[in-house]
Scaffold this motif. Structure first.
Motif, PDB file in Angstrom:
ATOM      1  N   ARG A   1       0.831  -1.214   0.000  1.00 60.63           N
ATOM      2  CA  ARG A   1       0.000   0.000   0.000  1.00 60.63           C
ATOM      3  C   ARG A   1       0.866   1.265   0.000  1.00 60.63           C
ATOM      4  N   PRO A   2       1.717   1.411  -1.016  1.00 56.12           N
ATOM      5  CA  PRO A   2       2.644   2.552  -1.055  1.00 56.12           C
ATOM      6  C   PRO A   2       1.937   3.877  -1.309  1.00 56.12           C
ATOM      7  N   HIS A   3       2.619   4.956  -0.911  1.00 56.32           N
ATOM      8  CA  HIS A   3       2.095   6.300  -1.136  1.00 56.32           C
ATOM      9  C   HIS A   3       2.528   6.857  -2.486  1.00 56.32           C
ATOM     10  N   ASP A   4       3.674   6.388  -2.970  1.00 57.98           N
ATOM     11  CA  ASP A   4       4.280   6.917  -4.205  1.00 57.98           C
ATOM     12  C   ASP A   4       4.689   5.717  -5.060  1.00 57.98           C
ATOM     13  N   VAL A   5       4.211   5.654  -6.292  1.00 55.47           N
ATOM     14  CA  VAL A   5       4.469   4.498  -7.159  1.00 55.47           C
ATOM     15  C   VAL A   5       4.968   4.959  -8.517  1.00 55.47           C
ATOM     16  N   GLU A   6       6.045   4.316  -8.991  1.00 58.76           N
ATOM     17  CA  GLU A   6       6.528   4.503 -10.356  1.00 58.76           C
ATOM     18  C   GLU A   6       6.661   3.128 -11.002  1.00 58.76           C
ATOM     19  N   ILE A   7       5.999   2.940 -12.131  1.00 61.81           N
ATOM     20  CA  ILE A   7       6.099   1.694 -12.888  1.00 61.81           C
ATOM     21  C   ILE A   7       6.508   2.064 -14.310  1.00 61.81           C
ATOM     22  N   VAL A   8       7.696   1.630 -14.702  1.00 60.06           N
ATOM     23  CA  VAL A   8       8.250   1.975 -16.016  1.00 60.06           C
ATOM     24  C   VAL A   8       8.585   0.688 -16.744  1.00 60.06           C
ATOM     25  N   TYR A   9       8.057   0.570 -17.957  1.00 63.53           N
ATOM     26  CA  TYR A   9       8.323  -0.610 -18.784  1.00 63.53           C
ATOM     27  C   TYR A   9       8.842  -0.139 -20.131  1.00 63.53           C
ATOM     28  N   SER A  10       9.989  -0.669 -20.522  1.00 65.44           N
ATOM     29  CA  SER A  10      10.617  -0.270 -21.780  1.00 65.44           C
ATOM     30  C   SER A  10      10.753  -1.480 -22.688  1.00 65.44           C
ATOM     31  N   SER A  11      10.195  -1.373 -23.895  1.00 65.04           N
ATOM     32  CA  SER A  11      10.232  -2.491 -24.825  1.00 65.04           C
ATOM     33  C   SER A  11      10.030  -1.989 -26.243  1.00 65.04           C
ATOM     34  N   ILE A  12      10.692  -2.655 -27.205  1.00 62.67           N
ATOM     35  CA  ILE A  12      10.442  -2.346 -28.608  1.00 62.67           C
ATOM     36  C   ILE A  12       9.292  -3.179 -29.146  1.00 62.67           C
ATOM     37  N   GLU A  13       8.786  -4.098 -28.327  1.00 63.66           N
ATOM     38  CA  GLU A  13       7.729  -5.005 -28.763  1.00 63.66           C
ATOM     39  C   GLU A  13       6.334  -4.464 -28.491  1.00 63.66           C
ATOM     40  N   GLY A  14       6.215  -3.480 -27.613  1.00 61.03           N
ATOM     41  CA  GLY A  14       4.891  -2.953 -27.306  1.00 61.03           C
ATOM     42  C   GLY A  14       4.794  -2.507 -25.871  1.00 61.03           C
TER      43      GLY A  14
END
Length: 299
Positions: free
Chosen positions: A127-140
């Motif tokens: 139950r975090p207060h601050d969230v960063e989700i980063v996904y890097s892909s050339i496929e989509g």
């Protein structure tokens, strides 16, 4: 710890002053490190062993592919080592909640997505207060799993490289009860509305949605930043925006009609700090002179 503290108080320059600090301050120091580095501090001394387990921040950074990327090929050994580490990280991390959860994954391999889904859901269980989700892909893009009730305390959310559909729209409307800061970067936004009664800051950058208009319904919004978005019918603000004082728009997509541009700009009447970049316009006044802070743009 007691001996180290006494040495420090006595002015012994050889004392381990950092280790003499209380746990709360050491946790604060460790919170600036990626989780892998934080775990590695356990080899410094017995004083540091296990401190990482109760740090109120988890920061996972991993690129599946080697620098010499070959299509549909990656180092299985590298992936297996990372998988063991991250699984153990969640297994032994015992902070009751998190101030921040950050996960940065680079992958061009769809067969790894179920494991990444599990890590995202495990991190959100704190139950975090601050969230960063980063996904890097050339496929989509990466389809964000449904986050359930784990967003109850979430105030700041940064998403990059995501595929976001109507389920995200629905959760944003009712499942983020205290969200104040939202950034969508390089996302495929396949929904129609950004709707939130608590949102104060919204950044939309390099996002894409064809043949639709994105409508923003956020009456508490204070700051809006729109950068290089591709929506065939533009972006519109719906409802009163009485608190919106800061806006940055760059640039307008050439494919947008003048009507959609005027619709957005016309919603910014309360803005006191407005930056328009990449937009050719003529500023003029029409008698009687408009109130202070109001201007007319002609395309």
């Amino acid at each position: 710890m007691e001996t180290a503290a006494k040495q420090t108080r006595a002015g012994d320059s050889t004392g381990d002053r950092l280790s003499a600090l209380p746990d709360e301050l050491l946790h604060h120091v460790l919170s600036f490190l990626p989780s892998r580095r934080a775990v590695q501090t356990g080899v410094l001394s017995k004083r540091w062993t296990g401190l990482w387990r109760s740090v109120r921040r988890i920061d996972i950074r991993f690129d599946v592919d080697t620098p010499n990327y070959v299509c549909n090929s990656y180092s299985k050994e590298k992936w297996e080592k990372a998988e063991v580490f991250i699984n153990n990280l969640f297994k032994f991390h015992d902070a009751p909640s998190l101030d921040a959860f950050q996960i940065y994954i680079g992958s061009n391999h769809n067969d790894l997505l179920p494991t990444i889904d599990r890590w995202v859901c495990q991190g959100m269980e704190y139950r975090p207060h601050d969230v960063e989700i980063v996904y890097s892909s050339i496929e989509g893009a990466y389809m964000l799993p449904h986050l359930g009730s784990s967003t109850a305390l979430l105030k700041k959310l940064y998403l990059s490289g995501m595929y976001l559909d109507y389920s995200f729209q629905a959760q944003l409307r009712s499942g983020f009860p205290v969200l104040e800061d939202l950034t969508l970067h390089d996302c495929r936004t396949y929904f129609d509305y950004i709707q939130s009664n608590t949102l104060k800051k919204f950044v939309l950058r390099d996002c894409y949605r064809s043949s639709k208009m994105l409508v923003i319904r956020a009456p508490a919004l204070v700051s809006l930043r729109i950068v290089t978005v591709l929506y065939d019918n533009g972006v519109a603000l719906d409802g009163p925006m009485n608190y919106l004082v800061n806006a940055y728009i760059f640039p307008f997509d050439d494919g947008n009609s003048n009507l959609s541009r005027v619709s957005l700009l016309g919603s910014l009447f309360n803005v006191t700090n407005l930056e328009l970049v990449g937009l050719s316009a003529q500023v003029c006044s029409v008698p009687p002179f408009p109130p202070p802070g109001m201007f007319i743009l002609m395309f």
